[in-house]
Design a protein around this motif. Structure first.
Motif, PDB file in Angstrom:
ATOM      1  N   GLY A  54       0.785  -1.224   0.000  1.00 10.65           N
ATOM      2  CA  GLY A  54       0.000   0.000   0.000  1.00 10.65           C
ATOM      3  C   GLY A  54       0.815   1.271   0.000  1.00 10.65           C
ATOM      4  N   SER A  55       2.098   1.169   0.355  1.00 12.80           N
ATOM      5  CA  SER A  55       2.911   2.380   0.479  1.00 12.80           C
ATOM      6  C   SER A  55       3.223   3.018  -0.873  1.00 12.80           C
ATOM      7  N   LEU A  56       3.150   2.232  -1.946  1.00 14.68           N
ATOM      8  CA  LEU A  56       3.474   2.756  -3.261  1.00 14.68           C
ATOM      9  C   LEU A  56       2.252   2.870  -4.170  1.00 14.68           C
ATOM     10  N   ALA A  57       1.075   2.758  -3.578  1.00 17.96           N
ATOM     11  CA  ALA A  57      -0.152   2.784  -4.367  1.00 17.96           C
ATOM     12  C   ALA A  57      -0.272   4.058  -5.196  1.00 17.96           C
ATOM     13  N   SER A  58       0.088   5.196  -4.614  1.00 14.20           N
ATOM     14  CA  SER A  58      -0.031   6.453  -5.344  1.00 14.20           C
ATOM     15  C   SER A  58       0.965   6.521  -6.492  1.00 14.20           C
ATOM     16  N   ALA A  59       2.162   5.961  -6.289  1.00  6.67           N
ATOM     17  CA  ALA A  59       3.165   5.955  -7.357  1.00  6.67           C
ATOM     18  C   ALA A  59       2.733   5.035  -8.495  1.00  6.67           C
ATOM     19  N   PHE A  60       2.108   3.904  -8.147  1.00  2.81           N
ATOM     20  CA  PHE A  60       1.670   2.942  -9.151  1.00  2.81           C
ATOM     21  C   PHE A  60       0.429   3.404  -9.903  1.00  2.81           C
ATOM     22  N   ASP A  61      -0.334   4.303  -9.319  1.00  2.00           N
ATOM     23  CA  ASP A  61      -1.600   4.734  -9.914  1.00  2.00           C
ATOM     24  C   ASP A  61      -1.366   5.346 -11.293  1.00  2.00           C
ATOM     25  N   GLY A  62      -1.977   4.765 -12.289  1.00  2.00           N
ATOM     26  CA  GLY A  62      -1.848   5.276 -13.646  1.00  2.00           C
ATOM     27  C   GLY A  62      -0.570   4.891 -14.354  1.00  2.00           C
ATOM     28  N   LEU A  84       8.849  -8.472  -4.407  1.00  2.00           N
ATOM     29  CA  LEU A  84       8.227  -8.765  -5.694  1.00  2.00           C
ATOM     30  C   LEU A  84       6.805  -9.299  -5.495  1.00  2.00           C
ATOM     31  N   ARG A  85       6.607 -10.096  -4.470  1.00  2.00           N
ATOM     32  CA  ARG A  85       5.255 -10.593  -4.176  1.00  2.00           C
ATOM     33  C   ARG A  85       4.311  -9.439  -3.850  1.00  2.00           C
ATOM     34  N   VAL A  86       4.802  -8.464  -3.089  1.00  2.00           N
ATOM     35  CA  VAL A  86       3.989  -7.295  -2.746  1.00  2.00           C
ATOM     36  C   VAL A  86       3.645  -6.512  -4.014  1.00  2.00           C
ATOM     37  N   VAL A  87       4.618  -6.317  -4.879  1.00  2.00           N
ATOM     38  CA  VAL A  87       4.390  -5.578  -6.117  1.00  2.00           C
ATOM     39  C   VAL A  87       3.345  -6.284  -6.978  1.00  2.00           C
ATOM     40  N   ILE A  88       3.469  -7.597  -7.108  1.00  2.00           N
ATOM     41  CA  ILE A  88       2.504  -8.368  -7.899  1.00  2.00           C
ATOM     42  C   ILE A  88       1.095  -8.208  -7.333  1.00  2.00           C
ATOM     43  N   ALA A  89       0.992  -8.245  -6.017  1.00  2.00           N
ATOM     44  CA  ALA A  89      -0.316  -8.060  -5.374  1.00  2.00           C
ATOM     45  C   ALA A  89      -0.859  -6.660  -5.630  1.00  2.00           C
TER      46      ALA A  89
END
Length: 213
Positions: A54-62, A84-89
């Motif tokens: 959840g910490s990178l949700a804003s960076a990943f958005d869009g 990597l598992r966190v990123v995939i999720a």
């Protein structure tokens, strides 16, 4: 223009990928847990950890693409797979492409094998190579909805053999790329060219490929 997020954006491979993507006019967000000492002009920097869901949700958005250039060294020695598992999720259900930088050890030495790792592979690099091998296996086990690619650099790749940007490289598929003299080498800049080329012109969906001269 694509929105590209690079995890480990201050490391060797990551910084080169950030620089190449910025130079091509993409919107680039470099994520690292430390403040960069040599920031790439034109890139945005975010401090964060892929280990924290959840910490990178804003960076990943869009984001059109997320590239993991995390290295299993230092305090990340045994944590890259968890990250990597966190990123995939985090990317579940998103239309974001995931790219992962591996190592040369998982490359095949000839069509059908064996892997470089299975031969006389240096003991000091075995852990890092195994993380790359396990990362590829993790990607291969994901749902078909995740669009990923995995890149093996050449055998000689790192700040000790920086090289120059030529804009050229060869794609060896599953097999490590060697020149006519048997040498396997790629500069950091040309490795980044290959990664950004793959983002701009996808040619390896849910597949790995090797690069070298």
């Amino acid at each position: 223009m694509a929105r590209i997020v690079v995890l480990g954006g201050t490391g060797y491979a990551g910084r080169h990928i950030v620089a190449e993507a910025v130079n091509r006019g993409h919107e680039v967000i470099a994520v690292s847990r430390s403040t960069p000492s040599d920031a790439v002009q034109g890139a945005s920097y975010v401090q964060g950890s892929a280990l924290e869901k959840g910490s990178l949700a804003s960076a990943f958005d869009g984001a059109d693409a997320v590239v993991s250039a995390l290295s299993p060294r230092g305090d990340m020695t045994d944590r890259v797979l968890d990250a990597l598992r966190v990123v995939i999720a985090e990317l579940d259900g998103a239309r974001t492409r995931l790219g992962v930088v591996g190592g040369a050890g998982g490359s095949l030495v000839a069509p059908g094998g064996p892997r470089l790792f299975d031969l006389d592979f240096p003991e000091e690099y075995k852990h890092e190579a195994q993380v790359g091998i396990d990362s590829l296996a993790l990607l291969e086990s994901t749902d078909e909805s995740l669009d990923w690619f995995f890149v093996h650099p050449a055998e000689v790749f790192g700040p000790w053999a920086e090289g120059e940007r030529t804009g050229h490289y060869r794609d060896g598929g599953d097999v490590i790329v060697r020149d006519d003299e048997g040498k396997s080498f790629i500069s950091g800049a040309d490795f980044a060219v290959a990664v950004v080329d793959e983002i701009e012109r996808p040619a390896h969906r849910r597949a790995r490929f090797t690069v070298g001269y």
